[in-house]
Design a protein around this motif. Structure first.
Motif, PDB file in Angstrom:
ATOM      1  N   THR A  30     -16.772  -5.425   5.757  1.00 22.36           N
ATOM      2  CA  THR A  30     -16.654  -5.062   4.354  1.00 22.36           C
ATOM      3  C   THR A  30     -15.275  -4.463   4.178  1.00 22.36           C
ATOM      4  O   THR A  30     -14.895  -3.553   4.923  1.00 22.36           O
ATOM      5  N   GLU A  31     -14.518  -4.973   3.221  1.00 21.11           N
ATOM      6  CA  GLU A  31     -13.146  -4.508   3.019  1.00 21.11           C
ATOM      7  C   GLU A  31     -13.070  -3.584   1.812  1.00 21.11           C
ATOM      8  O   GLU A  31     -13.703  -3.821   0.793  1.00 21.11           O
ATOM      9  N   ARG A  32     -12.285  -2.540   1.968  1.00 22.07           N
ATOM     10  CA  ARG A  32     -12.107  -1.556   0.885  1.00 22.07           C
ATOM     11  C   ARG A  32     -10.632  -1.191   0.776  1.00 22.07           C
ATOM     12  O   ARG A  32     -10.001  -0.866   1.780  1.00 22.07           O
ATOM     13  N   ASP A  33     -10.101  -1.256  -0.434  1.00 17.13           N
ATOM     14  CA  ASP A  33      -8.703  -0.912  -0.699  1.00 17.13           C
ATOM     15  C   ASP A  33      -8.576   0.609  -0.671  1.00 17.13           C
ATOM     16  O   ASP A  33      -9.124   1.309  -1.519  1.00 17.13           O
ATOM     17  N   ILE A  34      -7.837   1.102   0.297  1.00 21.47           N
ATOM     18  CA  ILE A  34      -7.717   2.542   0.515  1.00 21.47           C
ATOM     19  C   ILE A  34      -6.961   3.225  -0.618  1.00 21.47           C
ATOM     20  O   ILE A  34      -7.091   4.422  -0.835  1.00 21.47           O
ATOM     21  N   ARG A  35      -6.187   2.437  -1.371  1.00 25.01           N
ATOM     22  CA  ARG A  35      -5.393   2.994  -2.461  1.00 25.01           C
ATOM     23  C   ARG A  35      -6.241   3.203  -3.718  1.00 25.01           C
ATOM     24  O   ARG A  35      -6.127   4.215  -4.383  1.00 25.01           O
ATOM     25  N   LEU A  87      -6.116  14.722   2.405  1.00 20.79           N
ATOM     26  CA  LEU A  87      -6.258  13.281   2.642  1.00 20.79           C
ATOM     27  C   LEU A  87      -7.098  12.614   1.551  1.00 20.79           C
ATOM     28  O   LEU A  87      -6.817  11.498   1.133  1.00 20.79           O
ATOM     29  N   ALA A  88      -8.120  13.318   1.095  1.00 17.38           N
ATOM     30  CA  ALA A  88      -9.035  12.760   0.091  1.00 17.38           C
ATOM     31  C   ALA A  88      -8.395  12.638  -1.290  1.00 17.38           C
ATOM     32  O   ALA A  88      -8.942  11.956  -2.153  1.00 17.38           O
ATOM     33  N   THR A  89      -7.236  13.259  -1.494  1.00 20.72           N
ATOM     34  CA  THR A  89      -6.598  13.198  -2.811  1.00 20.72           C
ATOM     35  C   THR A  89      -5.871  11.889  -3.045  1.00 20.72           C
ATOM     36  O   THR A  89      -5.660  11.500  -4.192  1.00 20.72           O
ATOM     37  N   ASP A  90      -5.460  11.203  -1.982  1.00 22.09           N
ATOM     38  CA  ASP A  90      -4.681   9.978  -2.150  1.00 22.09           C
ATOM     39  C   ASP A  90      -4.808   9.110  -0.899  1.00 22.09           C
ATOM     40  O   ASP A  90      -4.424   9.524   0.189  1.00 22.09           O
ATOM     41  N   GLY A  91      -5.330   7.892  -1.083  1.00 22.33           N
ATOM     42  CA  GLY A  91      -5.512   6.974   0.040  1.00 22.33           C
ATOM     43  C   GLY A  91      -4.220   6.608   0.753  1.00 22.33           C
ATOM     44  O   GLY A  91      -4.241   6.220   1.920  1.00 22.33           O
ATOM     45  N   MET A  92      -3.081   6.756   0.057  1.00 25.04           N
ATOM     46  CA  MET A  92      -1.811   6.414   0.689  1.00 25.04           C
ATOM     47  C   MET A  92      -1.407   7.436   1.752  1.00 25.04           C
ATOM     48  O   MET A  92      -0.501   7.183   2.535  1.00 25.04           O
TER      49      MET A  92
END
Length: 125
Positions: A30-35, A87-92
């Motif tokens: 399952t793919e998820r866009d971290i951004r 870390l949880a504030t921004d996937g980048m």
């Protein structure tokens, strides 16, 4: 077995290599866009615990955001809880790709941070 969760950034070349490697080995995921769907504090806390890695390994230290925020100097004095909240504030900010491999019940049993082919082979093949 529940499918692994593959957190990635669509334009990341390392993520593309990992995706291609999984394709070559027939590994459904399952793919998820971290951004656009960044990990939550609860997810990151669980994955950090399961991985056994230091929290700094979860940071994308080569990213522009990491550098612009001066995290190299700030991270050593942060608690794990503070680092996870950040870390949880921004996937980048999160190192990618991130692969979460669940057991039959769907609970994570292995968390791989970054793409190291030998680690992925050991965990998936």
């Amino acid at each position: 077995m529940t499918q692994p969760l593959f957190l990635c950034h669509p334009r990341c070349s390392t993520c593309a290599k990992a995706r291609a490697w999984m394709g070559e080995h027939g590994i459904d995921h399952t793919e998820r866009d971290i951004r656009t769907d960044n990990p939550t504090v609860a997810e990151l806390t669980l994955w950090h615990t399961v991985s056994g890695l230091p929290i700094r390994r979860f940071f994308n230290t080569s990213g522009q955001l990491y550098r612009s925020m001066g995290l190299k100097d700030k991270l050593p004095s942060m608690s794990d809880e503070e680092a996870i909240a950040l870390l949880a504030t921004d996937g980048m900010l999160v190192k990618r790709p991130l692969l979460v491999i669940p057991d039959g019940a769907g609970d994570p049993v292995t968390v791989l941070v970054g793409f190291r082919q030998n680690e992925w082979e050991a965990a998936l093949l």
